[in-house]
Design a protein around this motif. Structure first.
Motif, PDB file in Angstrom:
ATOM      1  N   UNK A  95      35.597  50.959  16.274  1.00  0.00           N
ATOM      2  CA  UNK A  95      35.441  49.680  15.569  1.00  0.00           C
ATOM      3  C   UNK A  95      35.759  48.520  16.502  1.00  0.00           C
ATOM      4  N   UNK A  96      36.847  48.661  17.269  1.00  0.00           N
ATOM      5  CA  UNK A  96      37.222  47.616  18.218  1.00  0.00           C
ATOM      6  C   UNK A  96      36.169  47.397  19.291  1.00  0.00           C
ATOM      7  N   UNK A  97      35.623  48.493  19.817  1.00  0.00           N
ATOM      8  CA  UNK A  97      34.578  48.382  20.847  1.00  0.00           C
ATOM      9  C   UNK A  97      33.329  47.736  20.263  1.00  0.00           C
ATOM     10  N   UNK A  98      32.923  48.169  19.061  1.00  0.00           N
ATOM     11  CA  UNK A  98      31.722  47.615  18.430  1.00  0.00           C
ATOM     12  C   UNK A  98      31.862  46.109  18.202  1.00  0.00           C
ATOM     13  N   UNK A  99      33.029  45.679  17.776  1.00  0.00           N
ATOM     14  CA  UNK A  99      33.266  44.243  17.572  1.00  0.00           C
ATOM     15  C   UNK A  99      33.155  43.482  18.884  1.00  0.00           C
ATOM     16  N   UNK A 100      33.686  44.062  19.945  1.00  0.00           N
ATOM     17  CA  UNK A 100      33.715  43.382  21.243  1.00  0.00           C
ATOM     18  C   UNK A 100      32.319  43.220  21.851  1.00  0.00           C
ATOM     19  N   UNK A 101      31.469  44.234  21.678  1.00  0.00           N
ATOM     20  CA  UNK A 101      30.166  44.196  22.345  1.00  0.00           C
ATOM     21  C   UNK A 101      29.052  43.659  21.446  1.00  0.00           C
ATOM     22  N   UNK A 102      29.373  43.349  20.192  1.00  0.00           N
ATOM     23  CA  UNK A 102      28.372  42.766  19.306  1.00  0.00           C
ATOM     24  C   UNK A 102      27.691  43.727  18.368  1.00  0.00           C
ATOM     25  N   UNK A 103      28.269  44.910  18.172  1.00  0.00           N
ATOM     26  CA  UNK A 103      27.703  45.879  17.226  1.00  0.00           C
ATOM     27  C   UNK A 103      28.213  45.637  15.823  1.00  0.00           C
ATOM     28  N   UNK A 104      27.924  46.573  14.927  1.00  0.00           N
ATOM     29  CA  UNK A 104      28.365  46.476  13.537  1.00  0.00           C
ATOM     30  C   UNK A 104      29.551  47.429  13.339  1.00  0.00           C
ATOM     31  N   UNK A 105      30.762  46.912  13.151  1.00  0.00           N
ATOM     32  CA  UNK A 105      31.943  47.780  13.027  1.00  0.00           C
ATOM     33  C   UNK A 105      31.836  48.812  11.909  1.00  0.00           C
ATOM     34  N   UNK A 106      31.313  48.395  10.755  1.00  0.00           N
ATOM     35  CA  UNK A 106      31.205  49.329   9.632  1.00  0.00           C
ATOM     36  C   UNK A 106      30.228  50.469   9.952  1.00  0.00           C
ATOM     37  N   UNK A 107      29.131  50.138  10.625  1.00  0.00           N
ATOM     38  CA  UNK A 107      28.164  51.162  11.024  1.00  0.00           C
ATOM     39  C   UNK A 107      28.784  52.090  12.066  1.00  0.00           C
ATOM     40  N   UNK A 108      29.523  51.520  13.003  1.00  0.00           N
ATOM     41  CA  UNK A 108      30.180  52.326  14.031  1.00  0.00           C
ATOM     42  C   UNK A 108      31.156  53.318  13.397  1.00  0.00           C
ATOM     43  N   UNK A 109      31.913  52.856  12.395  1.00  0.00           N
ATOM     44  CA  UNK A 109      32.869  53.738  11.718  1.00  0.00           C
ATOM     45  C   UNK A 109      32.160  54.892  11.033  1.00  0.00           C
ATOM     46  N   UNK A 110      31.037  54.611  10.381  1.00  0.00           N
ATOM     47  CA  UNK A 110      30.281  55.672   9.725  1.00  0.00           C
ATOM     48  C   UNK A 110      29.685  56.660  10.714  1.00  0.00           C
ATOM     49  N   UNK A 111      29.207  56.153  11.835  1.00  0.00           N
ATOM     50  CA  UNK A 111      28.624  57.012  12.870  1.00  0.00           C
ATOM     51  C   UNK A 111      29.677  57.917  13.500  1.00  0.00           C
ATOM     52  N   UNK A 112      30.904  57.412  13.590  1.00  0.00           N
ATOM     53  CA  UNK A 112      32.011  58.227  14.113  1.00  0.00           C
ATOM     54  C   UNK A 112      32.229  59.441  13.220  1.00  0.00           C
ATOM     55  N   UNK A 113      32.223  59.234  11.898  1.00  0.00           N
ATOM     56  CA  UNK A 113      32.422  60.340  10.966  1.00  0.00           C
ATOM     57  C   UNK A 113      31.292  61.371  11.084  1.00  0.00           C
TER      58      UNK A 113
END
Length: 237
Positions: free
Chosen positions: A142-160
């Motif tokens: 989530x932290x990386x996604x926020x920093x590079x301009x991604x979607x934190x919520x999408x990143x969290x779901x993709x991690x799961x």
């Protein structure tokens, strides 16, 4: 009945009970079906709680206010992974250089390959940036996604999703490659499937769990540095 629900839903203790009870139920269910990663307790519990929140009209902030104690315990639980790692510290020292090289290659491959595949399939830039940190644990992703301009919520779901796929694919791959060393199994799971893989590794042995915890930490650290550089080199963000 509605007044009864409103009263208990407003109590912080209620959502702690719901979360723990749901996880205990899904853990039991997972054992009953043979421990398949397709019904991983975390994924099933997450789905059931989301359904409950939707049916009752409860917003996430209300739920988190009640369940935040469990979130707080995530920190001590992660630190506790150092205990089995300490027990096998001598073996880690002997393998430190190969482990660091493997972790670097794994973290780089995980990010680069998913960006390339998604780009070939026509994914948007935001999706590409959200996919890049998918192989690390949720808070880091989530932290990386926020920093590079991604979607934190999408990143969290993709991690799961990544964690579940990794746990599902690992056993047949280990059999196919005839991998018997628990250290290798654990390190592979921690590198590719973060917390899911680490929890799964402990089902093999504490040795596998120790190396999975090490890989999870190293991968998170390396990915936090690698992904922004990789995104810059590829002209994203």
């Amino acid at each position: 009945m509605s007044n009864f629900w409103v009263y208990f839903a407003a109590k912080p203790l209620w959502w702690i009970i719901v979360t723990i009870a749901t996880f205990l139920f899904t853990s039991w269910l997972n054992r009953r079906v043979g421990g398949t990663p397709l019904l991983h307790p975390v994924l099933v519990a997450l789905t059931l709680i989301i359904i409950l929140l939707r049916l009752t009209g409860t917003d996430y902030d209300t739920y988190f206010e009640g369940a935040q104690f469990i979130h707080f315990m995530l920190g001590p639980a992660t630190v506790a992974l150092a205990i089995p790692l300490y027990d096998h510290f001598e073996r880690v020292k002997k393998m430190l250089v190969p482990l660091l090289v493997a972790c670097f290659c794994g973290a780089l491959t995980a990010s680069l390959s998913v960006i390339l595949v998604a780009w070939l399939l026509g994914a948007s830039e935001g999706t590409l940036l959200s996919l890049a940190p998918k192989s690390v644990t949720s808070p880091i992703a989530i932290g990386i996604a926020e920093k590079i301009g991604g979607y934190p919520s999408l990143a969290a779901g993709l991690v799961l999703i990544t964690g579940a796929i990794g746990c599902l694919a690992a056993p047949p791959i280990f059999r196919w490659l005839k991998i018997e060393d628990d250290a290798v199994k654990g390190f592979t799971l921690g590198l590719s499937s973060h917390g899911f893989g680490t929890a799964f590794a402990f089902e093999f042995s504490t040795l596998a769990g120790a190396f999975a915890g090490l890989a999870m930490g190293l991968t998170g650290l390396l990915t936090a540095f690698l992904v922004p550089v990789l995104v810059g080199l590829l002209g994203l963000g």
